[in-house]
Design an enzyme around this catalytic site. Structure first.
Site, PDB file in Angstrom:
ATOM      1  N   ASP A  91      36.386  83.336   1.763  1.00  0.00           N
ATOM      2  CA  ASP A  91      37.110  83.373   0.502  1.00  0.00           C
ATOM      3  C   ASP A  91      36.725  84.685  -0.173  1.00  0.00           C
ATOM      4  O   ASP A  91      35.588  85.142  -0.071  1.00  0.00           O
ATOM      5  CB  ASP A  91      36.712  82.168  -0.359  1.00  0.00           C
ATOM      6  CG  ASP A  91      37.612  82.060  -1.588  1.00  0.00           C
ATOM      7  OD1 ASP A  91      38.541  82.875  -1.717  1.00  0.00           O
ATOM      8  OD2 ASP A  91      37.376  81.159  -2.414  1.00  0.00           O
ATOM      9  N   SER A  92      37.695  85.289  -0.868  1.00  0.00           N
ATOM     10  CA  SER A  92      37.416  86.567  -1.525  1.00  0.00           C
ATOM     11  C   SER A  92      36.463  86.372  -2.689  1.00  0.00           C
ATOM     12  O   SER A  92      35.789  87.299  -3.100  1.00  0.00           O
ATOM     13  CB  SER A  92      38.716  87.166  -2.038  1.00  0.00           C
ATOM     14  OG  SER A  92      39.268  86.311  -3.031  1.00  0.00           O
ATOM     15  N   GLY A  93      36.468  85.165  -3.245  1.00  0.00           N
ATOM     16  CA  GLY A  93      35.571  84.906  -4.357  1.00  0.00           C
ATOM     17  C   GLY A  93      36.218  85.050  -5.709  1.00  0.00           C
ATOM     18  O   GLY A  93      35.538  85.074  -6.732  1.00  0.00           O
ATOM     19  N   GLY A  94      37.548  85.148  -5.738  1.00  0.00           N
ATOM     20  CA  GLY A  94      38.247  85.171  -7.018  1.00  0.00           C
ATOM     21  C   GLY A  94      37.772  84.008  -7.883  1.00  0.00           C
ATOM     22  O   GLY A  94      37.345  84.193  -9.026  1.00  0.00           O
ATOM     23  N   TYR A  95      37.761  82.830  -7.315  1.00  0.00           N
ATOM     24  CA  TYR A  95      37.381  81.624  -8.052  1.00  0.00           C
ATOM     25  C   TYR A  95      35.973  81.744  -8.625  1.00  0.00           C
ATOM     26  O   TYR A  95      35.720  81.401  -9.778  1.00  0.00           O
ATOM     27  CB  TYR A  95      37.496  80.406  -7.127  1.00  0.00           C
ATOM     28  CG  TYR A  95      37.149  79.105  -7.793  1.00  0.00           C
ATOM     29  CD1 TYR A  95      38.054  78.472  -8.634  1.00  0.00           C
ATOM     30  CD2 TYR A  95      35.907  78.513  -7.586  1.00  0.00           C
ATOM     31  CE1 TYR A  95      37.739  77.279  -9.254  1.00  0.00           C
ATOM     32  CE2 TYR A  95      35.580  77.323  -8.205  1.00  0.00           C
ATOM     33  CZ  TYR A  95      36.492  76.704  -9.040  1.00  0.00           C
ATOM     34  OH  TYR A  95      36.172  75.523  -9.652  1.00  0.00           O
ATOM     35  N   ASP A 145      42.445  87.062  -5.942  1.00  0.00           N
ATOM     36  CA  ASP A 145      43.422  86.506  -6.872  1.00  0.00           C
ATOM     37  C   ASP A 145      42.793  86.242  -8.233  1.00  0.00           C
ATOM     38  O   ASP A 145      41.575  86.272  -8.368  1.00  0.00           O
ATOM     39  CB  ASP A 145      43.998  85.201  -6.305  1.00  0.00           C
ATOM     40  CG  ASP A 145      42.900  84.173  -6.018  1.00  0.00           C
ATOM     41  OD1 ASP A 145      41.726  84.584  -5.858  1.00  0.00           O
ATOM     42  OD2 ASP A 145      43.201  82.977  -5.936  1.00  0.00           O
ATOM     43  N   GLN A 187      49.222  81.258  -6.844  1.00  0.00           N
ATOM     44  CA  GLN A 187      48.707  80.708  -8.094  1.00  0.00           C
ATOM     45  C   GLN A 187      49.889  80.230  -8.944  1.00  0.00           C
ATOM     46  O   GLN A 187      51.016  80.188  -8.446  1.00  0.00           O
ATOM     47  CB  GLN A 187      47.870  81.764  -8.836  1.00  0.00           C
ATOM     48  CG  GLN A 187      46.554  82.112  -8.154  1.00  0.00           C
ATOM     49  CD  GLN A 187      45.520  80.977  -8.220  1.00  0.00           C
ATOM     50  OE1 GLN A 187      45.697  79.995  -8.942  1.00  0.00           O
ATOM     51  NE2 GLN A 187      44.458  81.099  -7.423  1.00  0.00           N
ATOM     52  N   GLY A 214      43.949  77.320  -7.122  1.00  0.00           N
ATOM     53  CA  GLY A 214      44.039  76.871  -8.515  1.00  0.00           C
ATOM     54  C   GLY A 214      44.392  75.400  -8.659  1.00  0.00           C
ATOM     55  O   GLY A 214      44.842  74.977  -9.720  1.00  0.00           O
ATOM     56  N   ASP A 264      39.229  73.053   2.838  1.00  0.00           N
ATOM     57  CA  ASP A 264      37.780  73.238   2.726  1.00  0.00           C
ATOM     58  C   ASP A 264      37.320  72.466   1.520  1.00  0.00           C
ATOM     59  O   ASP A 264      38.090  72.304   0.561  1.00  0.00           O
ATOM     60  CB  ASP A 264      37.421  74.712   2.528  1.00  0.00           C
ATOM     61  CG  ASP A 264      37.598  75.121   1.075  1.00  0.00           C
ATOM     62  OD1 ASP A 264      36.613  75.023   0.311  1.00  0.00           O
ATOM     63  OD2 ASP A 264      38.716  75.521   0.682  1.00  0.00           O
ATOM     64  N   CYS A 302      30.656  54.555  13.551  1.00  0.00           N
ATOM     65  CA  CYS A 302      30.469  56.008  13.637  1.00  0.00           C
ATOM     66  C   CYS A 302      29.577  56.394  14.815  1.00  0.00           C
ATOM     67  O   CYS A 302      28.573  55.745  15.091  1.00  0.00           O
ATOM     68  CB  CYS A 302      29.860  56.501  12.314  1.00  0.00           C
ATOM     69  SG  CYS A 302      29.554  58.265  12.282  1.00  0.00           S
ATOM     70  N   CYS A 304      28.120  59.482  15.094  1.00  0.00           N
ATOM     71  CA  CYS A 304      27.342  60.689  14.781  1.00  0.00           C
ATOM     72  C   CYS A 304      25.855  60.457  15.089  1.00  0.00           C
ATOM     73  O   CYS A 304      25.408  59.319  15.241  1.00  0.00           O
ATOM     74  CB  CYS A 304      27.536  61.109  13.327  1.00  0.00           C
ATOM     75  SG  CYS A 304      26.503  60.232  12.141  1.00  0.00           S
ATOM     76  N   CYS A 307      24.127  58.036  12.616  1.00  0.00           N
ATOM     77  CA  CYS A 307      24.446  56.606  12.789  1.00  0.00           C
ATOM     78  C   CYS A 307      23.960  56.068  14.132  1.00  0.00           C
ATOM     79  O   CYS A 307      23.695  54.875  14.261  1.00  0.00           O
ATOM     80  CB  CYS A 307      25.946  56.383  12.617  1.00  0.00           C
ATOM     81  SG  CYS A 307      26.441  56.566  10.883  1.00  0.00           S
ATOM     82  N   HIS A 333      26.249  63.338   8.841  1.00  0.00           N
ATOM     83  CA  HIS A 333      27.157  62.188   8.935  1.00  0.00           C
ATOM     84  C   HIS A 333      28.468  62.467   8.205  1.00  0.00           C
ATOM     85  O   HIS A 333      29.553  62.201   8.733  1.00  0.00           O
ATOM     86  CB  HIS A 333      26.504  60.925   8.366  1.00  0.00           C
ATOM     87  CG  HIS A 333      27.502  59.831   8.133  1.00  0.00           C
ATOM     88  ND1 HIS A 333      27.945  59.009   9.142  1.00  0.00           N
ATOM     89  CD2 HIS A 333      28.213  59.480   7.020  1.00  0.00           C
ATOM     90  CE1 HIS A 333      28.860  58.180   8.662  1.00  0.00           C
ATOM     91  NE2 HIS A 333      29.032  58.435   7.383  1.00  0.00           N
TER      92      HIS A 333
END
Lengths: 367, 367
Positions: A91-95, A145, A187, A214, A264, A302, A304, A307, A333
């Site tokens: 991610d560019s990191g705008g957020y 962004d 956006q 957004g 994500d 599960c 995993c 578990c 898990h």
């Protein structure tokens, strides 16, 4: 990069495909665990592979602050730096610039802010964030962004869309590392005309994929689904679609139904570290007294490592004793749970039965 | 239980053997990572196996306070509770009662103290600590002893030896779970006649193995080696000898030279979590600026997962970013380092070359 839609669901817009980039093959819809600082918290790369992770999300903003993109470039790129031979998206990191940094000043040129690590004044532009991501060397990189909070006046959201479009073009023009693909970010808050304007213009510029940013910032499931529905109509069918920062299992299934391919979220790892497990029969809060002598795993369905090897009684003990192993086992898990959910979703789409799958899933959760 | 000495070193008292108990075969000299609360901090049982761990040390005192020995008994014993199918030894917690608890009152009958977790008043006797360890179900359990601090007046140490002997007998008489073996603990501070008196009497009672406790508490390497030398003369050759709480690699090699077979210490995990790695060329403090762009592993001679996959540059980044993965990877490396050291020590004893091995080891460390 090659993206193919391999199957469409019969009753919904859900689709099942594959992203091929470098030597990676990523089946979609895909969940990408978050490794902000170059590590999916508490887990080794081997753990991630064991729970069927094909791609992780790192954050260019965090990594340029520490250890610095030049360090990562000099050691041979992010894959080598973090010991992960799966795919990586940054991610560019705008957020993050807007949510974490102090004293942020935004202009059409870029963003001035103070490093939350050492207070240094920094100035980030679309050109600089693209170059940083070129240097870091993920497989997929994101345009820079402007994110607005929710709720947001339409005028304010409109200014941010214009800036996001102008910055998107500057990112495209700067992007040099052709081994990486670049995604644009739509956006526009919850305003139909802004979202459509943003999507149309980005598609005209021609990106390798399109993200919807957004959202999941407080607008609620109804508004989010509405945005996904109308925005999706303006995105090309033959490019991957990425809904950023979403989400809980139910939100992900809603968005898959709207044709989203990539997700994500910090939820599986963060909730895991907070003692909350996702299971086939709902959430398990491991500190609850009822688990004190519970000999069963978190989820009897599960497969995993957690578990297969540990009881709720032991996991509860680890949390009470503040032992790090508890965080690791719960995170492992939860990531497995999310990856397994995505695999089941893909299967149901291939069979044209996504709607039934989702209804069954929601039914089991509410038991 | 079966213990066989398989080889003696030519020039020293070092010996190489095997402890067989239940389905476990433990080559000696052996290093036992510390898992006080039922977890070797930050590592999964799978990690421990990967770095050749055969036996871990848990602490009956900590486990009876939390989650309580009844919980562990009801879930089927400690192996099952913590998901570890290797061997387990439990310390009775004599040391912890004296070092951690508040308001401790010792009498010939036992120890009254306040739980450091919730302030509850508790009374531990040799009978109770043996029964707790019977319930917890480790493979090897320890007698309940009285530890004195260092330095200590001879009169005070003498009282503690008498009490330790009387308690040892009460532990022997209480010990019911014959699938477990019980070790006696030699106390006596740094006083030759007290150590010899304690060893002689314990041997007369007849334990399955003998530990030397109350060392590495500030007396220094010279006095510790002196105690090991004369105490060892009074312990039977055909039973395993365990030096409790030791130690750094050099201390361990010194003690192996005196015929010690078993060791435990928090050093590899604690130092790992503090950013300090043991390597074939000395210690590496990972936060040092010199490692900022260091592309090499912690130890180029090392085959552990950490060294095979990660650079010092990345490990340093993880520590600076407060990422838990850093603690895990450093702990894993350090345990591997200790286990590898023990394996090399065993090989050198089999070849009758322990003295050379130790000299070479110390030479490399001081480079």
């Amino acid at each position: 990069m090659d993206f193919k839609v391999l199957a469409h669901d019969k009753q919904t817009k859900a689709r099942c495909g594959e992203i091929r980039i470098a030597n990676h093959r990523i089946p979609t819809p895909v969940f990408m665990p978050v490794g902000t600082q170059g590590t999916v918290k508490t887990l080794t790369p081997l753990h991630l592979k064991e729970v069927n992770t094909k791609i992780i999300l790192c954050n260019a903003y965090h990594l340029c602050l520490r250890p610095g993109e030049q360090v990562i470039k000099r050691v041979g790129g992010l894959h080598k730096f973090i010991g992960w031979d799966g795919a990586i998206i940054t991610d560019s990191g705008g957020y993050q610039v807007f949510s974490l940094a102090k004293l942020t000043k935004v202009s059409d040129n870029g963003v001035e802010f103070q490093s939350p690590i050492d207070g240094t004044k920094l100035f980030l532009t679309p050109e600089r964030m693209t170059q940083i991501q070129n240097d870091i060397g993920a497989d997929i990189i994101m345009a820079f962004d402007e994110c607005v909070p929710y709720p947001c006046e339409q005028d304010r959201a409109s200014v941010a869309v214009k800036r996001t479009l102008s910055w998107a073009e500057r990112c495209l023009n700067t992007h040099k590392n052709k081994q990486q693909i670049l995604f644009g970010i739509v956006q526009g808050s919850v305003f139909r005309e802004l979202r459509i304007e943003c999507a149309r213009n980005l598609v005209e510029m021609g990106f390798d994929g399109y993200a919807i940013g957004g959202l999941s910032v407080g607008e609620g499931a109804f508004l989010m689904n509405e945005v996904l529905e109308y925005t999706g109509n303006y995105l090309p069918q033959d490019k991957p679609r990425y809904l950023m920062g979403v989400g809980f299992p139910g939100d992900i299934l809603d968005a898959i139904e709207q044709g989203i391919d990539m997700f994500d979220c910090v939820v599986p790892t963060r909730n895991g570290r907070n003692g909350c497990a996702f299971t086939s029969t709902g959430k398990v809060k491991i500190l609850n007294n009822q688990y004190k002598e519970d000999l069963k795993p978190l989820d009897e369905m599960c497969n995993c490592y957690t578990c297969q090897n540990f009881t709720k009684s032991y996991l509860r003990h680890l949390f009470l004793a503040n032992e790090i192993l508890g965080l690791t086992l719960m995170s492992l898990h939860n990531i497995y749970y999310f990856q397994n959910l995505m695999q089941q979703a893909r299967e149901s789409i291939r069979k044209g039965e996504f709607k039934d799958f989702k209804a069954n899933f929601l039914g089991r959760q509410s038991q």
